[in-house]
Design a protein around this motif. Structure first.
Motif, PDB file in Angstrom:
ATOM      1  N   ILE A   6       0.889  -1.065  -0.153  1.00 16.67           N
ATOM      2  CA  ILE A   6       0.055  -0.157  -0.096  1.00 16.67           C
ATOM      3  C   ILE A   6       0.903   1.248  -0.079  1.00 16.67           C
ATOM      4  O   ILE A   6       2.094   1.142   0.371  1.00 16.67           O
ATOM      5  CB  ILE A   6      -0.957   0.119   1.369  1.00 16.67           C
ATOM      6  CG1 ILE A   6      -0.098   0.286   2.702  1.00 16.67           C
ATOM      7  CG2 ILE A   6      -1.829  -1.150   1.396  1.00 16.67           C
ATOM      8  CD1 ILE A   6      -1.033   0.781   3.701  1.00 16.67           C
ATOM      9  N   ILE A   7       0.282   2.268  -0.330  1.00 15.92           N
ATOM     10  CA  ILE A   7       1.039   3.661  -0.223  1.00 15.92           C
ATOM     11  C   ILE A   7       0.157   4.531   0.665  1.00 15.92           C
ATOM     12  O   ILE A   7      -1.062   4.694   0.724  1.00 15.92           O
ATOM     13  CB  ILE A   7       0.874   4.208  -1.722  1.00 15.92           C
ATOM     14  CG1 ILE A   7       1.753   3.798  -2.719  1.00 15.92           C
ATOM     15  CG2 ILE A   7       1.780   5.802  -1.552  1.00 15.92           C
ATOM     16  CD1 ILE A   7       1.801   4.082  -4.091  1.00 15.92           C
ATOM     17  N   TYR A   8       0.853   5.003   1.689  1.00 20.13           N
ATOM     18  CA  TYR A   8       0.087   5.768   2.761  1.00 20.13           C
ATOM     19  C   TYR A   8       0.515   7.400   2.649  1.00 20.13           C
ATOM     20  O   TYR A   8       1.755   7.615   2.786  1.00 20.13           O
ATOM     21  CB  TYR A   8       0.387   5.253   4.051  1.00 20.13           C
ATOM     22  CG  TYR A   8      -0.380   6.065   5.258  1.00 20.13           C
ATOM     23  CD1 TYR A   8      -1.770   5.786   5.545  1.00 20.13           C
ATOM     24  CD2 TYR A   8       0.634   6.697   6.309  1.00 20.13           C
ATOM     25  CE1 TYR A   8      -2.469   6.568   6.537  1.00 20.13           C
ATOM     26  CE2 TYR A   8      -0.254   7.357   7.427  1.00 20.13           C
ATOM     27  CZ  TYR A   8      -1.467   7.413   7.387  1.00 20.13           C
ATOM     28  OH  TYR A   8      -2.105   8.098   8.459  1.00 20.13           O
ATOM     29  N   THR A  18      -3.346   3.875  -0.485  1.00 22.14           N
ATOM     30  CA  THR A  18      -3.696   3.427  -1.766  1.00 22.14           C
ATOM     31  C   THR A  18      -3.336   2.120  -1.836  1.00 22.14           C
ATOM     32  O   THR A  18      -2.024   1.346  -1.674  1.00 22.14           O
ATOM     33  CB  THR A  18      -2.745   4.028  -2.876  1.00 22.14           C
ATOM     34  OG1 THR A  18      -3.131   5.589  -2.891  1.00 22.14           O
ATOM     35  CG2 THR A  18      -3.005   3.496  -4.489  1.00 22.14           C
ATOM     36  N   LEU A  19      -3.997   1.023  -2.379  1.00 22.89           N
ATOM     37  CA  LEU A  19      -3.884  -0.380  -2.474  1.00 22.89           C
ATOM     38  C   LEU A  19      -2.896  -0.677  -3.823  1.00 22.89           C
ATOM     39  O   LEU A  19      -3.220  -0.054  -4.902  1.00 22.89           O
ATOM     40  CB  LEU A  19      -5.147  -1.139  -2.732  1.00 22.89           C
ATOM     41  CG  LEU A  19      -6.212  -0.827  -1.742  1.00 22.89           C
ATOM     42  CD1 LEU A  19      -7.519  -1.542  -1.877  1.00 22.89           C
ATOM     43  CD2 LEU A  19      -5.678  -1.308  -0.343  1.00 22.89           C
ATOM     44  N   VAL A  54      -9.622   5.630   0.574  1.00 26.21           N
ATOM     45  CA  VAL A  54      -8.980   4.634   0.286  1.00 26.21           C
ATOM     46  C   VAL A  54      -9.420   4.390  -1.446  1.00 26.21           C
ATOM     47  O   VAL A  54     -10.534   4.597  -1.596  1.00 26.21           O
ATOM     48  CB  VAL A  54      -9.626   3.285   0.861  1.00 26.21           C
ATOM     49  CG1 VAL A  54      -9.090   1.806   0.413  1.00 26.21           C
ATOM     50  CG2 VAL A  54      -9.750   3.471   2.409  1.00 26.21           C
ATOM     51  N   THR A  55      -8.186   4.132  -2.226  1.00 28.81           N
ATOM     52  CA  THR A  55      -8.429   3.823  -3.469  1.00 28.81           C
ATOM     53  C   THR A  55      -7.475   2.795  -4.082  1.00 28.81           C
ATOM     54  O   THR A  55      -6.553   2.343  -3.078  1.00 28.81           O
ATOM     55  CB  THR A  55      -8.147   5.277  -4.179  1.00 28.81           C
ATOM     56  OG1 THR A  55      -8.532   5.040  -5.607  1.00 28.81           O
ATOM     57  CG2 THR A  55      -6.883   5.566  -4.204  1.00 28.81           C
ATOM     58  N   GLY A  56      -7.520   2.398  -5.462  1.00 26.92           N
ATOM     59  CA  GLY A  56      -6.524   1.313  -5.945  1.00 26.92           C
ATOM     60  C   GLY A  56      -5.591   2.089  -6.685  1.00 26.92           C
ATOM     61  O   GLY A  56      -5.580   3.324  -7.354  1.00 26.92           O
ATOM     62  N   ASP A  57      -4.219   1.627  -6.732  1.00 26.15           N
ATOM     63  CA  ASP A  57      -3.151   2.128  -7.625  1.00 26.15           C
ATOM     64  C   ASP A  57      -3.553   2.301  -9.032  1.00 26.15           C
ATOM     65  O   ASP A  57      -4.021   1.287  -9.613  1.00 26.15           O
ATOM     66  CB  ASP A  57      -2.083   0.945  -7.463  1.00 26.15           C
ATOM     67  CG  ASP A  57      -0.576   1.690  -8.152  1.00 26.15           C
ATOM     68  OD1 ASP A  57      -0.771   2.378  -9.052  1.00 26.15           O
ATOM     69  OD2 ASP A  57       0.258   1.454  -7.673  1.00 26.15           O
ATOM     70  N   PRO A  58      -3.735   3.364  -9.853  1.00 27.82           N
ATOM     71  CA  PRO A  58      -4.208   3.526 -11.234  1.00 27.82           C
ATOM     72  C   PRO A  58      -3.545   2.498 -11.950  1.00 27.82           C
ATOM     73  O   PRO A  58      -4.203   2.199 -13.092  1.00 27.82           O
ATOM     74  CB  PRO A  58      -4.022   4.909 -11.557  1.00 27.82           C
ATOM     75  CG  PRO A  58      -3.400   5.494 -10.397  1.00 27.82           C
ATOM     76  CD  PRO A  58      -3.323   4.746  -9.230  1.00 27.82           C
ATOM     77  N   GLU A  59      -2.042   2.334 -11.882  1.00 28.72           N
ATOM     78  CA  GLU A  59      -1.349   1.345 -12.597  1.00 28.72           C
ATOM     79  C   GLU A  59      -2.114  -0.016 -12.628  1.00 28.72           C
ATOM     80  O   GLU A  59      -1.873  -0.908 -13.516  1.00 28.72           O
ATOM     81  CB  GLU A  59       0.052   1.301 -12.317  1.00 28.72           C
ATOM     82  CG  GLU A  59       0.661   2.734 -12.601  1.00 28.72           C
ATOM     83  CD  GLU A  59       0.663   3.143 -14.022  1.00 28.72           C
ATOM     84  OE1 GLU A  59       0.795   2.394 -14.925  1.00 28.72           O
ATOM     85  OE2 GLU A  59       0.300   4.516 -14.255  1.00 28.72           O
ATOM     86  N   ILE A 115     -13.779   7.113   2.910  1.00 23.91           N
ATOM     87  CA  ILE A 115     -14.487   7.296   1.645  1.00 23.91           C
ATOM     88  C   ILE A 115     -13.683   6.312   0.680  1.00 23.91           C
ATOM     89  O   ILE A 115     -12.349   6.184   0.548  1.00 23.91           O
ATOM     90  CB  ILE A 115     -14.067   8.755   1.108  1.00 23.91           C
ATOM     91  CG1 ILE A 115     -14.867   9.813   2.139  1.00 23.91           C
ATOM     92  CG2 ILE A 115     -14.797   8.829  -0.413  1.00 23.91           C
ATOM     93  CD1 ILE A 115     -14.566  11.228   1.706  1.00 23.91           C
ATOM     94  N   ALA A 116     -14.396   5.444  -0.068  1.00 17.95           N
ATOM     95  CA  ALA A 116     -13.760   4.563  -0.905  1.00 17.95           C
ATOM     96  C   ALA A 116     -13.831   5.422  -2.492  1.00 17.95           C
ATOM     97  O   ALA A 116     -15.115   5.752  -2.937  1.00 17.95           O
ATOM     98  CB  ALA A 116     -14.567   3.213  -1.083  1.00 17.95           C
TER      99      ALA A 116
END
Length: 274
Positions: A6-8, A18-19, A54-59, A115-116
């Motif tokens: 993750i990135i915090y 970021t997952l 909370v979000t996902g790595d766009p890559e 917030i997701a």
């Protein structure tokens, strides 16, 4: 803790988690769960944080594609389910109420809203993560699925309790009994999502929303209101009203109440003490 999955980041009163396993579509592992809970605990304790995103790595072209296939194969080879976590894992949100002291239910014990920002597919545990957020924003066309039926699993992590409360029994049965893939557009129509936004607008909108919440609502009000929402799911209406009246009397003695009134009268941003 060394973060590998993750990135915090913390900025402007917002913690962003970021997952980040982009080569595996941000798929969930025991390591990611361990790091995720650590990050939630840091954010919940940090007075410089008022809202968590909370979000996902766009890559990774996904929010979270569910459990990593390698982990699923491992469960099969062992002949049992192994969550891949240890006893010393962080316990964010625990100790607030017994009803919240369980995996993912710990979100309800956090003092700060989550917030997701669902920027791609959310399958299995990815759907669980989105469901346990307090607010959900997504891009059009993203694919969702509970997925458990394909692996002879039960509905995972309390989705059988949570989804009927979010989307109603009819839609929850559709999602959970069929394990079918449905889109974020369908999820919006079901009432699972708060808003759909184009990919380039999702994060700017969510961060602006979070910032307005962090600056415009007192930290005490955010904390107490969130607790009321999830605690009152177990209460009758009269008990909820009585508790709200008790809290009103208590919170009216806090300096942030006077500051809120003064800021409103002077048409300026409040300077919350928290």
């Amino acid at each position: 803790m060394e973060l590998k999955t993750i990135i915090y980041k913390v900025a402007d009163l917002i913690a962003t988690i970021t997952l980040s396993r982009p080569k595996r579509r941000n798929a969930w592992t025991g390591r990611m769960h361990t790091e995720y809970r650590w990050a939630l605990e840091q954010a919940d304790r940090d007075p410089a944080v008022r809202v968590i995103v909370v979000t996902g790595d766009p890559e990774g072209d996904a929010f979270c594609a569910g459990a990593d296939l390698g982990a699923l194969e491992g469960h099969s080879e062992k002949g049992r389910y192994d969550p891949g976590i240890t006893e010393d894992i962080a316990r964010p949100g625990y100790g607030v109420a017994p009803e919240f002291d369980a995996t993912f239910a710990y979100h309800f014990g956090l003092a700060k809203p989550v917030i997701a920002a669902v920027n791609g597919a959310a399958a299995g545990v990815g759907l669980v993560l989105a469901a346990y957020a307090d607010l959900r924003f997504a891009v059009p066309g993203a694919k969702f699925t509970a997925a458990h039926g394909r692996f002879n699993f039960p509905a995972e992590y309390g989705l059988s309790w949570l989804l009927p409360r979010i989307v109603g029994l009819t839609h929850a049965n559709d999602i959970l009994l069929s394990s079918r893939v449905f889109t974020s557009d369908e999820a919006m129509a079901m009432g699972f999502l708060n808003k759909l936004l184009p990919p380039e607008e999702l994060m700017p909108f969510v961060m602006d929303y979070a910032k307005r919440m962090a600056e415009g609502v007192s930290p005490g009000s955010l904390r107490v209101t969130k607790n009321q929402i999830y605690t009152d799911l177990h209460r009758d209406a009269a008990s909820a009203v009585n508790e709200a009246e008790r809290l009103l009397s208590e919170m009216a003695t806090h300096p942030d109440y006077k500051e809120g009134v003064k800021a409103w009268m002077e048409k300026r941003k409040a300077k919350w003490q928290g």
